[in-house]
Design a protein around this motif. Structure first.
Motif, PDB file in Angstrom:
ATOM      1  N   VAL A   1     -11.844  39.177 -28.439  1.00  0.00           N
ATOM      2  CA  VAL A   1     -11.399  39.196 -29.839  1.00  0.00           C
ATOM      3  C   VAL A   1     -12.351  38.430 -30.758  1.00  0.00           C
ATOM      4  O   VAL A   1     -12.238  38.529 -31.986  1.00  0.00           O
ATOM      5  CB  VAL A   1      -9.976  38.619 -29.972  1.00  0.00           C
TER       6      VAL A   1
ATOM      7  N   THR B   1      -6.056  49.345 -30.815  1.00  0.00           N
ATOM      8  CA  THR B   1      -7.278  48.587 -31.088  1.00  0.00           C
ATOM      9  C   THR B   1      -8.409  49.571 -31.372  1.00  0.00           C
ATOM     10  O   THR B   1      -8.516  50.623 -30.722  1.00  0.00           O
ATOM     11  CB  THR B   1      -7.660  47.689 -29.907  1.00  0.00           C
TER      12      THR B   1
ATOM     13  N   ARG C   1      -4.650  35.632 -33.780  1.00  0.00           N
ATOM     14  CA  ARG C   1      -5.203  35.449 -32.442  1.00  0.00           C
ATOM     15  C   ARG C   1      -4.094  35.128 -31.433  1.00  0.00           C
ATOM     16  O   ARG C   1      -4.007  35.736 -30.370  1.00  0.00           O
ATOM     17  CB  ARG C   1      -6.245  34.339 -32.440  1.00  0.00           C
TER      18      ARG C   1
ATOM     19  N   HIS D   1      -1.794  38.127 -30.890  1.00  0.00           N
ATOM     20  CA  HIS D   1      -2.434  39.154 -30.060  1.00  0.00           C
ATOM     21  C   HIS D   1      -2.453  38.757 -28.590  1.00  0.00           C
ATOM     22  O   HIS D   1      -2.332  39.607 -27.705  1.00  0.00           O
ATOM     23  CB  HIS D   1      -3.860  39.414 -30.555  1.00  0.00           C
TER      24      HIS D   1
END
Length: 427
Positions: free
Chosen positions: A199, A228, A177, A180
């Protein structure tokens, strides 16, 4: 408000805009695209190496449609990332700044605010702290599961580089997380109309590309790009992966990495029986060309797309085999067929090329649909008053003109793909 400037107060005693002040302030206006300097820093010496600098493709999502910044003379915004971990450093430099005291109450734009808003908390403004973060790059390893590795070789100096593709998710990949959050900051500068994704939705999957390079007797990783994918549900028990964002960072573009990343995703998807087909969310022209190249190259290996069958037209056998083996929709399979048929058509043979042109136009001549893209194309060939009419109500002459324009646009795109297929060393 004075035209082209975000300030007030430019008035003489007679209420007339002061031309002298306006001319003076022109020196304090710049294009944001020209003053932002990105770097992917591998070692300290890169900080002063201008060859490692790259600039954004766009900044309108941060600085408005005009992509302009007001209030600084000789402005420079350094946005540096450690190449692997993407720890970020921001430095704002300028020779002079507009202040209310010096310029009759006029204020400069807050340039840090929009950049800080798009960055995760904790970006650095102290160069010593950034250099210290750079020293810790040895411990970084890409998040997720490695799916594929490959190498490239520069024919001029025989230099070999290694690359690896990883698959990750927020749910299954520890600490992804935070990584990203840093990685996604690039999309606002290089993907038009991009936005950060949610996300926390576990249907997102991420495919990450890294260069693995040697340094000081060991090896490190540098971020190259990512993709993605959102896994939509398809009744009754299938899923339909949709490619959403694809970005190869500028230092690595036009080197075949986009095709490697996309093909790795494809190979991983082919083995999943629950996947119905693969779709793409509003692809840009560049990504559509990449997709066309990879999909068409894959179709070349299918028996139904053998050159002997192409001159007979697009068939259900082609559509079925492309769906079952490559997870392609019928629409994309047809597009691959048209590209491959062009590849094997003798364009100097008038009869062959005429048959090809008519075949493509028959597909283009299917019932028109009233949508934005159709009208955008029509704007170039019809008068404004004609745009109010629906496409099915076009005259025969108008339709022929429109179809010919569409065909010529497709032909230019297809020829680009065919050339890349011919130049490729792969089958």
């Amino acid at each position: 408000m004075a035209e082209n400037f975000r300030f007030t107060g430019l008035y003489t005693q007679n209420g007339v805009t002061s031309g002298l002040m306006k001319n003076k302030l022109e020196a304090y206006k710049c294009c944001a695209n020209d003053v932002i300097n990105f770097k992917l820093v591998r070692e300290e010496k890169d900080l002063e190496n201008e060859d490692t600098t790259f600039r954004p493709d766009m900044t309108h999502q941060l600085f408005g449609d005009q992509e302009s910044i007001f209030g600084y003379r000789d402005l420079s915004l350094d946005v540096f990332y450690t190449a692997g971990t993407l720890i970020t450093y921001l430095k704002i430099k300028y020779m002079d700044k507009v202040t209310p005291q010096k310029f009759e109450g006029i204020c400069a734009d807050d340039v840090e605010k929009p950049i800080a808003k798009m960055m995760p908390p904790g970006y650095l403004t102290n160069i010593d702290e950034f250099v210290n973060a750079l020293s810790k790059e040895d411990t970084f390893r890409p998040p997720g599961e490695m799916l594929h590795s490959y190498k490239t070789e520069n024919k001029k100096d025989n230099k070999v580089k290694w690359f690896e593709v990883y698959k990750a998710s927020i749910e299954d990949t520890p600490d992804f997380r935070k990584y990203h959050e840093r990685l996604q900051t690039f999309i606002l500068f290089f993907i038009d109309a991009a936005s950060y994704i949610d996300v926390d939705d576990d249907r997102w999957t991420f495919y990450l590309l890294f260069e693995k390079y040697r340094i000081n007797g060991g090896f490190r990783y540098a971020a190259v790009g990512y993709m993605t994918v959102y896994n939509y549900y398809a009744y009754p028990e299938k899923i339909r992966p949709r490619i959403s964002q694809v970005l190869i960072l500028p230092p690595f573009q036009k080197q075949g990495h986009g095709a490697q990343l996309l093909q790795t995703f494809y190979n991983e998807t082919y083995t999943r029986p629950e996947v119905l087909d693969i779709t793409v969310e509003d692809p840009s022209e560049n990504f559509q060309r990449l997709r066309d190249f990879v999909d068409t190259r894959n179709c070349m290996a299918l028996p139904s797309f053998h050159p002997d069958h192409l001159l007979n037209g697009f068939s259900e056998e082609m559509a079925t085999e492309a769906r079952n083996k490559l997870k392609l929709s019928k629409r994309q399979a047809r597009r691959c067929y048209e590209i491959l048929r062009l590849k094997f058509v003798d364009v100097n043979n008038e009869e062959q090329f005429r048959a090809y042109r008519l075949d493509v136009k028959r597909r283009l001549n299917l019932p028109f649909h009233k949508n934005g893209r159709d009208f955008k194309k029509l704007e170039n060939i019809l008068h404004p008053e004609e745009l109010s009419a629906t496409m099915p109500n076009m005259t025969t002459e108008q339709r022929h003109l429109f179809l010919e324009k569409q065909f010529q646009e497709l032909l230019e795109i297809y020829q680009h793909i065919v050339k890349r297929l011919d130049d490729s060393n792969e089958p």
